[in-house]
Scaffold this motif. Structure first.
Motif, PDB file in Angstrom:
ATOM      1  N   LEU A  58      86.136 -98.071  82.960  1.00 45.79           N
ATOM      2  CA  LEU A  58      87.490 -98.611  83.164  1.00 45.79           C
ATOM      3  C   LEU A  58      87.387-100.014  83.286  1.00 45.79           C
ATOM      4  N   TYR A  59      86.672-100.731  84.071  1.00 47.59           N
ATOM      5  CA  TYR A  59      86.680-102.272  84.312  1.00 47.59           C
ATOM      6  C   TYR A  59      86.085-102.701  83.083  1.00 47.59           C
ATOM      7  N   ILE A  85      89.237-103.075  81.072  1.00 45.68           N
ATOM      8  CA  ILE A  85      90.379-104.096  81.637  1.00 45.68           C
ATOM      9  C   ILE A  85      89.918-105.686  81.499  1.00 45.68           C
ATOM     10  N   VAL A 143      91.503-108.724  79.113  1.00 45.46           N
ATOM     11  CA  VAL A 143      91.788-110.113  79.729  1.00 45.46           C
ATOM     12  C   VAL A 143      91.088-111.043  78.644  1.00 45.46           C
ATOM     13  N   ILE A 161      87.125-108.604  93.388  1.00 47.19           N
ATOM     14  CA  ILE A 161      87.279-109.019  91.913  1.00 47.19           C
ATOM     15  C   ILE A 161      87.869-108.045  91.146  1.00 47.19           C
ATOM     16  N   ARG A 162      87.752-106.892  91.601  1.00 51.47           N
ATOM     17  CA  ARG A 162      88.583-105.541  90.899  1.00 51.47           C
ATOM     18  C   ARG A 162      90.018-105.961  90.707  1.00 51.47           C
ATOM     19  N   MET A 200      90.563-108.946  88.594  1.00 52.02           N
ATOM     20  CA  MET A 200      90.437-108.552  86.984  1.00 52.02           C
ATOM     21  C   MET A 200      91.671-107.841  86.527  1.00 52.02           C
ATOM     22  N   PHE A 201      92.136-106.853  87.397  1.00 53.18           N
ATOM     23  CA  PHE A 201      93.214-106.020  87.037  1.00 53.18           C
ATOM     24  C   PHE A 201      94.579-106.957  86.937  1.00 53.18           C
ATOM     25  N   GLU A 209      94.734-109.892  86.401  1.00 52.58           N
ATOM     26  CA  GLU A 209      94.478-111.041  85.401  1.00 52.58           C
ATOM     27  C   GLU A 209      95.132-110.563  84.066  1.00 52.58           C
ATOM     28  N   ILE A 210      95.003-109.379  83.807  1.00 50.23           N
ATOM     29  CA  ILE A 210      95.931-108.750  82.535  1.00 50.23           C
ATOM     30  C   ILE A 210      97.242-109.051  82.605  1.00 50.23           C
ATOM     31  N   LEU A 228      92.048 -96.938  90.335  1.00 48.34           N
ATOM     32  CA  LEU A 228      91.708 -98.308  89.720  1.00 48.34           C
ATOM     33  C   LEU A 228      90.626 -98.838  90.972  1.00 48.34           C
TER      34      LEU A 228
END
Lengths: 123, 277
Positions: A101-102, A105, A109, B72-73, B76-77, B79-80, B136
């Motif tokens: 998943l990450y 993601i 980015v 950080i999750r 990162m999420f 940042e999209i 998530l």
């Protein structure tokens, strides 16, 4: 059970990401400082008047010629690249840790970042 | 020359310190200081400010990630949303009248400042986790040294937060404002994160959003080394000091510091929208 795994994964990723940022910040700050000291000590920028290069190739050229402005700009360039590097390295960490998943993601980015660089260059 | 550089260094250190504690880039200090105090061309002042955002972000994130305060999750999420929004903003800049945006976002920020003022004594939110937060894996915990224990938190309003981050990205792409204040306010008010986590995670994110535009500024020749170099070094030193201070502050104290900054930015935006300044 999964909770324990998650925490382990995140902690591993966190250590590596923190180290990458630390290395990027340290190296770029050191280079900027060396350039600034060279500039202040000699009073010369290495370029005519108040001008300075903006093209990466010209900056690298000036860096090898040890021109103070080029050294400072190279350090600033590394500083700007540090967050991009951080995102790139994160993808690799998430792949290694099999966190699909990450990985996706972070890859999104990274792709958006590269697109924005390319769009900026085209402008 | 040396005196000038030293002055820029110390002002930037103050910006880095404040930015690292509050989760902002410090551009709200660096840009006006460079233009008003040193008479530097706005073009180079903005170029140096972008560098200051990246320096605050990377400098502070080293410590906050190591201490486990940054999520950080979540970073990162979201940042999209911020990076995609920033590109959209850059494209929209020719199509939309910025005055309306300044007014709308100024009003939103002013509203969130008032909201924060009402719960100024709140140390933590108690929120039910949003269903997407578990999927998530956004819910987290951190060690709070002022409380001497681990704090577990749930993440609420995941979709709303993502939407606001998109808008924050558009705004930073359009108006050239770092949008750190937006990120912190949204993570606090909508996603109900502890303020320390909001600040640290905002710090983590702003560097990536800024890096995208910094590359453009660099190639355009807006990053003048004689200005940006002392700014970068000062901000890095200030951010390193700021992370040590933030660890010892309570979330409620950080909130108290954040409100006047939020009010200042919102009023500035509204005045710009009304074309008073």
């Amino acid at each position: 059970m999964t909770d324990g795994n998650n925490e382990k994964t995140a902690a591993g990723a966190e250590t590596v990401i923190s180290r990458v940022l630390q290395a990027g910040v340290f190296v770029s700050a050191l280079i900027i400082l060396i350039g600034l000291v060279m500039y202040l000590a000699s009073g010369k920028s290495g370029y005519p008047g108040a001008s300075f290069p903006s093209d990466p190739a010209a900056v690298i050229q000036g860096l090898f010629a040890l021109k103070p402005y080029a050294v400072m700009l190279f350090g600033l360039f590394l500083l700007i690249l540090t967050p991009v590097l951080r995102v790139g390295i994160s993808i690799i960490i998430f792949i290694i840790e099999k966190d699909r998943l990450y990985t996706v993601i972070t890859a999104i980015v990274f792709t958006i970042l590269i697109i924005s660089f390319l769009l900026g260059k085209a402008q | 020359m040396i005196q000038n550089d030293l002055c820029i260094f110390f002002i930037s250190a103050a910006a880095g310190l404040l930015g690292s504690v509050l989760g902002l880039g410090g551009a709200i200090i660096v840009t006006p200081a460079l233009t008003l105090l040193f008479g530097i061309d706005i073009r180079y002042a903005i170029g140096a400010s972008i560098v200051s955002v990246i320096a605050t972000s990377s400098g502070a994130a080293v410590a906050y990630i190591r201490d486990g305060i940054t999520n950080i999750r979540i970073g990162m999420f979201l940042e999209i949303a911020t990076t995609a929004g920033a590109i959209a903003g850059a494209f929209l800049s020719g199509l939309i009248d910025a005055a309306y945006l300044y007014l709308i976002f100024g009003a939103i920020l002013l509203y969130s400042a008032a909201n924060m003022l009402r719960k100024v004594k709140t140390e933590f939110h108690c929120a039910a986790a949003h269903p997407a937060a578990a999927k998530l894996r956004l819910n987290g915990s951190y060690f709070d040294s002022t409380l001497g224990g681990r704090v577990d938190y749930n993440v609420a309003g995941v979709y709303e937060g993502f939407g606001i981050m998109c808008a924050a990205g558009v705004v930073s792409g359009l108006l050239g404002i770092g949008s750190g204040v937006f990120k912190v306010a949204a993570m606090d008010a909508v996603m109900k994160l502890p303020l320390k986590v909001s600040s640290a995670t905002s710090n983590f994110m702003i560097g990536v959003t800024a890096a995208a535009s910094a590359g453009i500024y660099f190639l355009r020749g807006d990053i003048d080394p004689s200005i940006a170099a002392p700014v970068a070094l000062g901000v890095l030193a200030g951010a390193a000091a700021g992370t040590r201070i933030m660890r010892r502050l309570k979330s409620a104290t950080i909130r108290l510091m954040f409100i006047p900054v939020l009010a200042y930015v919102s009023i500035q935006m509204i005045l710009k929208g009304l074309k008073v300044i």
